[in-house]
Design an enzyme around this catalytic site. Structure first.
Site, PDB file in Angstrom:
ATOM      1  N   ASP A  49      41.037  58.212  15.864  1.00 13.42           N
ATOM      2  CA  ASP A  49      41.963  57.884  16.870  1.00 13.42           C
ATOM      3  C   ASP A  49      42.029  56.434  17.351  1.00 13.42           C
ATOM      4  OD1 ASP A  49      43.100  60.476  17.104  1.00 13.42           O
ATOM      5  OD2 ASP A  49      41.697  61.211  18.562  1.00 13.42           O
ATOM      6  N   ASP A  54      48.257  63.220  11.176  1.00 12.34           N
ATOM      7  CA  ASP A  54      48.265  62.145  12.262  1.00 12.34           C
ATOM      8  C   ASP A  54      47.308  60.654  11.866  1.00 12.34           C
ATOM      9  OD1 ASP A  54      48.054  64.879  12.980  1.00 12.34           O
ATOM     10  OD2 ASP A  54      47.304  64.545  15.105  1.00 12.34           O
TER      11      ASP A  54
HETATM   12  N1  GLY Z   1      46.639  63.647  17.774  1.00 14.12           N
HETATM   13  C1  GLY Z   1      48.116  63.214  17.662  1.00 14.12           C
HETATM   14  C2  GLY Z   1      49.072  64.317  18.260  1.00 14.12           C
HETATM   15  O1  GLY Z   1      48.746  65.225  19.196  1.00 14.12           O
HETATM   16  O2  GLY Z   1      50.231  64.141  17.857  1.00 14.12           O
END
Ligand code: GLY
Length: 352
Positions: A64, A127
């Site tokens: 992240d 992601d």
């Molecule tokens: N972690 C990225 C999302 O929830 O899209």
């Protein structure tokens, strides 16, 4: 807005609960407000907030850091030229690169958790594709091509392991960390393991477009376009998709953030395509979505805590459902790519 950081990471405890992944988006929104208004107070607010976000640059336990610094320190440096923010983003990029897991079939950036924990090493989420543009930025900024090598290998392996023949995607993949074989494709935030989580496609297209821009390789642009076309086909002329295209409910919960972020990425496709007809097509879609968001999903009620209504963070966890979400508002503002090309972040150049 504070939400659990762990709806995808699943595991809890020291080195897993790393704080929320969207703290950078608020800084990006403040910077966008500055560009829009010219009012220096927004830069000052952003600077104060960055002092809090800065500590995340040394957190090597999550992918992240890409989301966090791409939306904050990178535009901060781009807009103000202040080296402090360049160095901060570079530190985060080093941490992200260190998450590379090398297998016999290729390499990928592990998504969550400490790297000495097998549960983290073996897992990868779609992601992460939205985090690798930080590595391309770092490669360009520093001249150190190892950032780019890590990002390209991640994009290649993700494309091979996540993409289904019908151009929909798994949300997550568990790898054998030695052979690199996919052990299973599954989901954390989608309806079930096989269906199609609408925001996930946007993350994939975002990373593939960045890979095309960094490498000049047409194959990545073609894959990005093909995934985006499938998403538009699933959208079926609407403005906002359901949170998962395969939710069988008669009126499924919507996710406006999926549309906002896809719109921002379609601007990239419109810039990258060498063919004029393709540029016109993608630009048209990149304008249609935000224009529909403005007419149907803009929050006008003062009590609403965001810009866009009806986003969905995670339906399976019942977190942030029918809600404002920071990332939706951030990518909606990234439509500044349409209004002020190159001002917020560097604009991609057309592929040759
Ligand atoms: N972690 C990225 C999302 O929830 O899209």
């Amino acid at each position: 807005m504070l939400m659990s950081s762990s709806v995808s990471a699943v595991n809890h405890g020291e080195n897993w609960d790393h704080g929320n992944w969207f703290c950078g988006f608020w800084v990006g929104l403040l910077l966008a407000a500055y560009l829009h208004s010219g009012d220096e107070k927004f830069v000052s607010f952003a600077r104060d907030r960055m002092a809090l976000v800065a500590q995340c640059a040394d957190d090597g336990n999550t992918h992240d850091i890409g989301f966090i610094f791409l939306s904050s320190a990178v535009p901060f440096y781009h807009i103000t030229g202040e080296r402090l923010y360049r160095d901060m983003a570079m530190r985060a990029a080093e941490r992200l690169r260190a998450r590379l897991v090398v297998t016999r079939r290729g390499s990928y950036i592990s998504s969550w958790g400490p790297m000495d924990d097998p549960r983290g090493r073996e897992s990868s989420a779609i992601d992460t594709m939205a985090n690798i543009p930080l590595l391309y930025w770092a490669a360009r900024e520093s001249g150190d091509a190892s950032f780019q090598l890590a990002a390209v290998s991640h994009a290649r392996m993700t494309d091979r392991s996540f993409t289904r023949p019908d151009q929909t995607l798994y949300h997550a993949v568990q790898y054998d960390t030695v052979s690199g074989v996919r052990l299973r494709g599954y989901t954390f935030q989608g309806y079930s393991d096989e269906p199609s989580w609408s925001r996930g496609t946007g993350w994939a297209v975002y990373g593939l477009a960045a890979t095309a821009a960094a490498t000049g390789d047409r194959a990545y642009l073609d894959r990005a376009s093909s995934l985006a076309k499938k998403w538009l086909e699933q959208l079926g002329g609407c403005i906002v998709p359901p949170w998962d295209f395969d939710d069988p409910a008669p009126r499924p919960v919507l996710d406006s953030s999926a549309s906002a972020m896809m719109a921002a990425v379609l601007v990239d496709l419109a810039h990258l395509h060498p063919e004029e007809d393709q540029r016109i097509f993608w630009r048209g879609e990149a304008e249609r979505l935000p224009s529909g968001l403005c007419s149907e999903f803009l929050a006008t009620d003062q009590a609403h805590r965001g810009i866009l209504k009806k986003a969905c963070y995670s339906k399976p966890h019942n977190v942030g459902v029918e809600s404002a979400v920071m990332f939706g508002d951030y990518f909606f503002e990234a439509i500044m790519r349409l209004l002020m090309p190159g001002k917020f972040i560097r604009q991609y150049e057309r592929l040759g």
